[in-house]
Write a protein that holds these residues in place. Structure first.
Motif, PDB file in Angstrom:
ATOM      1  N   SER A   1       0.844  -1.180   0.000  1.00 39.92           N
ATOM      2  CA  SER A   1       0.000   0.000   0.000  1.00 39.92           C
ATOM      3  C   SER A   1       0.888   1.242   0.000  1.00 39.92           C
ATOM      4  O   SER A   1       2.089   1.151   0.246  1.00 39.92           O
ATOM      5  CB  SER A   1      -0.941   0.025   1.210  1.00 39.92           C
ATOM      6  OG  SER A   1      -0.212   0.080   2.422  1.00 39.92           O
TER       7      SER A   1
ATOM      8  N   GLY B   1       1.122   3.629  -2.618  1.00 36.15           N
ATOM      9  CA  GLY B   1       1.428   4.221  -3.901  1.00 36.15           C
ATOM     10  C   GLY B   1       0.487   5.366  -4.226  1.00 36.15           C
ATOM     11  O   GLY B   1      -0.514   5.592  -3.547  1.00 36.15           O
ATOM     12  N   GLY B   2       0.819   6.091  -5.278  1.00 38.08           N
ATOM     13  CA  GLY B   2      -0.015   7.206  -5.683  1.00 38.08           C
ATOM     14  C   GLY B   2       0.632   8.028  -6.770  1.00 38.08           C
ATOM     15  O   GLY B   2       1.668   7.670  -7.325  1.00 38.08           O
ATOM     16  N   LEU B   3      -0.010   9.140  -7.074  1.00 36.14           N
ATOM     17  CA  LEU B   3       0.474  10.075  -8.081  1.00 36.14           C
ATOM     18  C   LEU B   3       1.087  11.279  -7.385  1.00 36.14           C
ATOM     19  O   LEU B   3       0.422  11.950  -6.594  1.00 36.14           O
ATOM     20  CB  LEU B   3      -0.693  10.518  -8.977  1.00 36.14           C
ATOM     21  CG  LEU B   3      -0.410  11.620 -10.000  1.00 36.14           C
ATOM     22  CD1 LEU B   3       0.640  11.159 -11.003  1.00 36.14           C
ATOM     23  CD2 LEU B   3      -1.697  12.019 -10.709  1.00 36.14           C
TER      24      LEU B   3
ATOM     25  N   LEU C   1       7.200   9.525  -1.018  1.00 31.90           N
ATOM     26  CA  LEU C   1       6.174   8.540  -0.731  1.00 31.90           C
ATOM     27  C   LEU C   1       6.766   7.484   0.184  1.00 31.90           C
ATOM     28  O   LEU C   1       7.971   7.217   0.126  1.00 31.90           O
ATOM     29  CB  LEU C   1       5.662   7.854  -1.992  1.00 31.90           C
ATOM     30  CG  LEU C   1       4.592   8.533  -2.845  1.00 31.90           C
ATOM     31  CD1 LEU C   1       4.339   7.697  -4.095  1.00 31.90           C
ATOM     32  CD2 LEU C   1       3.312   8.726  -2.061  1.00 31.90           C
TER      33      LEU C   1
ATOM     34  N   THR D   1       1.736  -2.028  -6.067  1.00 23.58           N
ATOM     35  CA  THR D   1       1.106  -0.734  -5.869  1.00 23.58           C
ATOM     36  C   THR D   1       1.728   0.261  -6.849  1.00 23.58           C
ATOM     37  O   THR D   1       2.943   0.304  -7.031  1.00 23.58           O
ATOM     38  CB  THR D   1       1.251  -0.242  -4.413  1.00 23.58           C
ATOM     39  OG1 THR D   1       0.528   0.977  -4.231  1.00 23.58           O
ATOM     40  CG2 THR D   1       2.706  -0.033  -4.017  1.00 23.58           C
ATOM     41  N   GLN D   2       0.890   1.036  -7.514  1.00 23.57           N
ATOM     42  CA  GLN D   2       1.339   1.927  -8.575  1.00 23.57           C
ATOM     43  C   GLN D   2       1.925   3.212  -8.005  1.00 23.57           C
ATOM     44  O   GLN D   2       1.323   3.865  -7.146  1.00 23.57           O
ATOM     45  CB  GLN D   2       0.184   2.268  -9.515  1.00 23.57           C
ATOM     46  CG  GLN D   2       0.526   3.277 -10.612  1.00 23.57           C
ATOM     47  CD  GLN D   2       1.454   2.710 -11.663  1.00 23.57           C
ATOM     48  OE1 GLN D   2       2.489   3.297 -11.992  1.00 23.57           O
ATOM     49  NE2 GLN D   2       1.100   1.558 -12.199  1.00 23.57           N
ATOM     50  N   VAL D   3       3.106   3.564  -8.491  1.00 20.71           N
ATOM     51  CA  VAL D   3       3.731   4.844  -8.181  1.00 20.71           C
ATOM     52  C   VAL D   3       3.918   5.589  -9.491  1.00 20.71           C
ATOM     53  O   VAL D   3       4.571   5.087 -10.411  1.00 20.71           O
ATOM     54  CB  VAL D   3       5.085   4.673  -7.473  1.00 20.71           C
ATOM     55  CG1 VAL D   3       5.798   6.024  -7.339  1.00 20.71           C
ATOM     56  CG2 VAL D   3       4.889   4.030  -6.112  1.00 20.71           C
TER      57      VAL D   3
END
Length: 120
Positions: free
Chosen positions: A7, A9-11, A18, A114-116
């Motif tokens: 968990s 991740g984000g933009l 992050l 999780t996308q970063v």
């Protein structure tokens, strides 16, 4: 033997930070080597950082000085603190584990990723 869930991740924008978290579900967490990998579209997974069962660490050259891997054995968790993020850090980040006493060097337990995404 262990289930991993990432968990955090984000933009974000270039230069931001992050902190990724990996929760491990299973016994004997302290006996696993833990690592973070990342995979950009169309590429293979690359090792980002590893922390051994004895808490020694190693990093990919591309993230040295910017990323820090930590583990919290009391809470069955591993973290990746990412500072000074760059667009080239954009990838899906995976938590991985390897049993300390396994007769192989491959990490064979994986989280879902999780996308970063780092914008310029």
């Amino acid at each position: 033997q262990v289930e991993l869930v990432e968990s955090g991740g984000g933009l974000v924008q270039a230069g931001d930070s992050l902190r990724l978290s990996c929760a491990a579900f299973g016994r004997d967490f302290s006996n696993y080597h833990m690592a973070w990998f990342r995979q950009a579209p169309g590429t293979q997974r690359d090792l980002v950082a590893v922390i051994s069962a004895g808490s020694s660490t190693n990093y990919a050259d591309s993230v040295k000085g910017r990323f820090t891997i930590q583990r919290d054995n009391a809470n069955n968790a591993v973290y990746l603190q990412m500072n000074s993020l760059k667009p080239e850090d954009t990838a899906i980040y995976y938590c991985a584990a390897r049993w300390n006493y396994a007769r192989h060097s491959e990490f064979d337990y994986w989280g879902q990723g999780t996308q970063v995404t780092v914008s310029s």
